[in-house]
Design a protein around this motif. Structure first.
Motif, PDB file in Angstrom:
ATOM      1  N   GLY A   1     -44.581-117.317  59.010  1.00  0.00           N
ATOM      2  CA  GLY A   1     -45.600-116.040  59.336  1.00  0.00           C
ATOM      3  C   GLY A   1     -46.288-117.129  59.992  1.00  0.00           C
ATOM      4  O   GLY A   1     -47.517-116.181  60.208  1.00  0.00           O
ATOM      5  N   CYS A   2     -47.023-118.276  59.386  1.00  0.00           N
ATOM      6  CA  CYS A   2     -48.563-118.658  60.212  1.00  0.00           C
ATOM      7  C   CYS A   2     -48.342-118.765  61.011  1.00  0.00           C
ATOM      8  O   CYS A   2     -47.604-118.865  62.065  1.00  0.00           O
ATOM      9  N   TRP A   3     -49.749-118.844  61.609  1.00  0.00           N
ATOM     10  CA  TRP A   3     -49.619-119.263  63.503  1.00  0.00           C
ATOM     11  C   TRP A   3     -49.764-120.540  63.760  1.00  0.00           C
ATOM     12  O   TRP A   3     -50.416-121.397  63.005  1.00  0.00           O
ATOM     13  N   ILE A   4     -49.378-120.842  64.915  1.00  0.00           N
ATOM     14  CA  ILE A   4     -49.748-122.422  64.934  1.00  0.00           C
ATOM     15  C   ILE A   4     -51.018-122.443  66.231  1.00  0.00           C
ATOM     16  O   ILE A   4     -50.414-121.478  67.618  1.00  0.00           O
ATOM     17  N   CYS A   5     -51.773-123.458  66.621  1.00  0.00           N
ATOM     18  CA  CYS A   5     -52.261-122.873  67.609  1.00  0.00           C
ATOM     19  C   CYS A   5     -53.033-124.361  67.660  1.00  0.00           C
ATOM     20  O   CYS A   5     -53.109-124.959  67.153  1.00  0.00           O
ATOM     21  N   SER A   6     -53.347-124.045  69.459  1.00  0.00           N
ATOM     22  CA  SER A   6     -54.104-125.599  69.914  1.00  0.00           C
ATOM     23  C   SER A   6     -55.871-125.555  70.618  1.00  0.00           C
ATOM     24  O   SER A   6     -55.435-124.152  71.037  1.00  0.00           O
ATOM     25  N   TRP A   7     -55.800-125.984  70.343  1.00  0.00           N
ATOM     26  CA  TRP A   7     -57.286-126.120  71.356  1.00  0.00           C
ATOM     27  C   TRP A   7     -58.009-127.570  71.801  1.00  0.00           C
ATOM     28  O   TRP A   7     -57.757-128.365  70.638  1.00  0.00           O
ATOM     29  N   ILE A   8     -59.082-127.154  72.022  1.00  0.00           N
ATOM     30  CA  ILE A   8     -59.829-128.903  72.240  1.00  0.00           C
ATOM     31  C   ILE A   8     -60.797-128.539  71.909  1.00  0.00           C
ATOM     32  O   ILE A   8     -62.144-127.919  71.509  1.00  0.00           O
ATOM     33  N   GLY A   9     -61.639-129.618  70.631  1.00  0.00           N
ATOM     34  CA  GLY A   9     -62.697-129.728  69.851  1.00  0.00           C
ATOM     35  C   GLY A   9     -64.128-129.828  70.661  1.00  0.00           C
ATOM     36  O   GLY A   9     -63.483-130.703  71.681  1.00  0.00           O
ATOM     37  N   LYS A  10     -64.642-129.717  70.670  1.00  0.00           N
ATOM     38  CA  LYS A  10     -66.343-130.120  70.931  1.00  0.00           C
ATOM     39  C   LYS A  10     -66.016-131.496  70.790  1.00  0.00           C
ATOM     40  O   LYS A  10     -67.166-132.071  71.958  1.00  0.00           O
TER      41      LYS A  10
ATOM     42  N   ALA B   1     -42.313-118.502  63.832  1.00  0.00           N
ATOM     43  CA  ALA B   1     -40.988-117.220  63.352  1.00  0.00           C
ATOM     44  C   ALA B   1     -40.954-115.861  63.975  1.00  0.00           C
ATOM     45  O   ALA B   1     -39.465-115.519  63.802  1.00  0.00           O
ATOM     46  N   ALA B   2     -41.654-115.750  64.571  1.00  0.00           N
ATOM     47  CA  ALA B   2     -41.857-114.231  65.134  1.00  0.00           C
ATOM     48  C   ALA B   2     -40.228-114.773  66.552  1.00  0.00           C
ATOM     49  O   ALA B   2     -39.946-113.430  67.070  1.00  0.00           O
ATOM     50  N   ALA B   3     -40.263-115.456  66.868  1.00  0.00           N
ATOM     51  CA  ALA B   3     -39.737-115.719  67.834  1.00  0.00           C
ATOM     52  C   ALA B   3     -38.031-115.196  67.907  1.00  0.00           C
ATOM     53  O   ALA B   3     -36.999-115.039  68.399  1.00  0.00           O
ATOM     54  N   TRP B   4     -37.488-115.398  66.223  1.00  0.00           N
ATOM     55  CA  TRP B   4     -36.391-115.773  65.926  1.00  0.00           C
ATOM     56  C   TRP B   4     -35.718-114.416  64.646  1.00  0.00           C
ATOM     57  O   TRP B   4     -36.993-114.336  64.163  1.00  0.00           O
ATOM     58  N   ASN B   5     -35.143-113.303  65.309  1.00  0.00           N
ATOM     59  CA  ASN B   5     -34.820-112.074  63.627  1.00  0.00           C
ATOM     60  C   ASN B   5     -33.710-112.439  62.844  1.00  0.00           C
ATOM     61  O   ASN B   5     -32.458-113.404  63.183  1.00  0.00           O
TER      62      ASN B   5
ATOM     63  N   PHE C   1     -45.416-124.136  73.679  1.00  0.00           N
ATOM     64  CA  PHE C   1     -44.649-123.161  72.240  1.00  0.00           C
ATOM     65  C   PHE C   1     -43.377-123.344  72.648  1.00  0.00           C
ATOM     66  O   PHE C   1     -43.004-122.407  73.065  1.00  0.00           O
ATOM     67  N   TYR C   2     -42.896-124.026  71.526  1.00  0.00           N
ATOM     68  CA  TYR C   2     -41.338-123.904  70.944  1.00  0.00           C
ATOM     69  C   TYR C   2     -41.031-123.234  69.562  1.00  0.00           C
ATOM     70  O   TYR C   2     -41.684-124.480  69.181  1.00  0.00           O
ATOM     71  N   SER C   3     -41.079-122.647  69.421  1.00  0.00           N
ATOM     72  CA  SER C   3     -39.794-122.570  68.087  1.00  0.00           C
ATOM     73  C   SER C   3     -38.233-122.628  68.045  1.00  0.00           C
ATOM     74  O   SER C   3     -37.736-122.785  68.741  1.00  0.00           O
ATOM     75  N   ILE C   4     -37.874-123.517  67.083  1.00  0.00           N
ATOM     76  CA  ILE C   4     -37.104-124.570  66.680  1.00  0.00           C
ATOM     77  C   ILE C   4     -36.085-123.883  65.920  1.00  0.00           C
ATOM     78  O   ILE C   4     -36.527-123.978  64.613  1.00  0.00           O
TER      79      ILE C   4
ATOM     80  N   LEU D   1     -44.778-131.864  66.296  1.00  0.00           N
ATOM     81  CA  LEU D   1     -44.107-130.892  64.752  1.00  0.00           C
ATOM     82  C   LEU D   1     -43.911-130.274  63.705  1.00  0.00           C
ATOM     83  O   LEU D   1     -45.261-131.395  63.151  1.00  0.00           O
ATOM     84  N   THR D   2     -44.223-129.031  63.872  1.00  0.00           N
ATOM     85  CA  THR D   2     -44.543-128.732  62.200  1.00  0.00           C
ATOM     86  C   THR D   2     -44.062-127.751  61.921  1.00  0.00           C
ATOM     87  O   THR D   2     -42.323-126.772  62.471  1.00  0.00           O
ATOM     88  N   GLY D   3     -43.430-127.468  59.908  1.00  0.00           N
ATOM     89  CA  GLY D   3     -42.428-125.988  59.252  1.00  0.00           C
ATOM     90  C   GLY D   3     -42.567-126.860  58.435  1.00  0.00           C
ATOM     91  O   GLY D   3     -43.401-127.458  57.339  1.00  0.00           O
ATOM     92  N   PHE D   4     -42.295-125.670  57.147  1.00  0.00           N
ATOM     93  CA  PHE D   4     -41.287-124.604  57.617  1.00  0.00           C
ATOM     94  C   PHE D   4     -41.746-123.432  58.636  1.00  0.00           C
ATOM     95  O   PHE D   4     -42.616-122.900  57.686  1.00  0.00           O
ATOM     96  N   MET D   5     -41.185-122.310  59.035  1.00  0.00           N
ATOM     97  CA  MET D   5     -42.748-121.319  59.563  1.00  0.00           C
ATOM     98  C   MET D   5     -41.812-119.960  58.705  1.00  0.00           C
ATOM     99  O   MET D   5     -40.845-120.377  59.177  1.00  0.00           O
TER     100      MET D   5
END
Length: 220
Positions: A96-105, A152-156, A185-188, A90-94
């Protein structure tokens, strides 16, 4: 996976961490920190918002249960990340920031919060600094399997207002990001109430993660 514990009308006790602003706004990609996640405890449901469709007992949650998660700090002007293998993030509050997931080296999965600031224009520092640093980072290399979204873009504003109007208890609404161990990914929508430390879930939306090219386009 904890997404099932965020249903419209569910209530909690919680004291969310504040953004970290003490670091320099240099755009570096840094570890989130080792602070333990604040307890997020399920306390029942609000009768004006809960529709009874998802019964708590069927979801495997009881009053007083602590919702296990890993907290990812919002570090203004930097991208903070945590390793995530078997714990939802979990992270926030949102705003306009982007949240990403990836695999490190090293092969470890990471979830990061690109810490842009709402007090500056998108084409000005520190926002340009943190976005460009992330674009240049190892996270964006080919083969990192990066995915990302803007919660944040998921809700108006109209949707949020419609939910808030259903109870007079709400003093403010905030958006949280949830990234599950399945890389969903979920926007809560979480609503603060007139009682200190008491929150109501206003709903959740699953969001399709964007690929590397679309993330780069959004940050450029």
């Amino acid at each position: 996976m904890i997404e099932r514990y965020f249903e419209t009308g569910f209530t909690y006790t919680w004291n969310p961490p504040k953004p970290i602003e003490r670091d320099p706004w240099d755009g570096h990609v840094v570890r989130s920190g080792t602070d333990h996640a604040p307890a997020l405890t399920y306390t029942g449901y609000h009768p004006s918002l809960y529709n009874g469709a998802a019964r708590p007992s069927a979801l495997g949650i009881v009053i007083g249960a602590t919702i296990r998660h890993r907290w990812l700090n919002y570090v203004v002007g930097r991208t903070a990340y945590v390793r995530s293998t078997n714990t939802d993030v979990l992270t926030g509050f949102m705003s306009g920031c982007w949240i990403c997931s990836w695999i490190g080296k090293s092969g470890n999965r990471r979830v990061g919060h690109i810490g842009t600031s709402s007090v500056a224009a998108g084409n000005m520092p520190p926002n340009t600094t943190v976005k460009q640093r992330f674009i240049d980072d190892d996270a964006m290399r080919r083969g990192s399997h990066i995915r990302g979204y803007s919660p944040a873009a998921a809700w108006n504003a109209t949707e949020v207002a419609q939910v808030q109007r259903q109870t007079s208890m709400v003093t403010a609404s905030h958006i949280l990001s949830l990234v599950t161990t399945r890389d969903e990914f979920y926007s809560i929508l979480m609503m603060q109430t007139t009682t200190a430390g008491k929150w109501i879930c206003g709903g959740k939306k699953r969001v399709h993660g964007k690929d590397r090219g679309r993330i780069q386009a959004a940050l450029s």
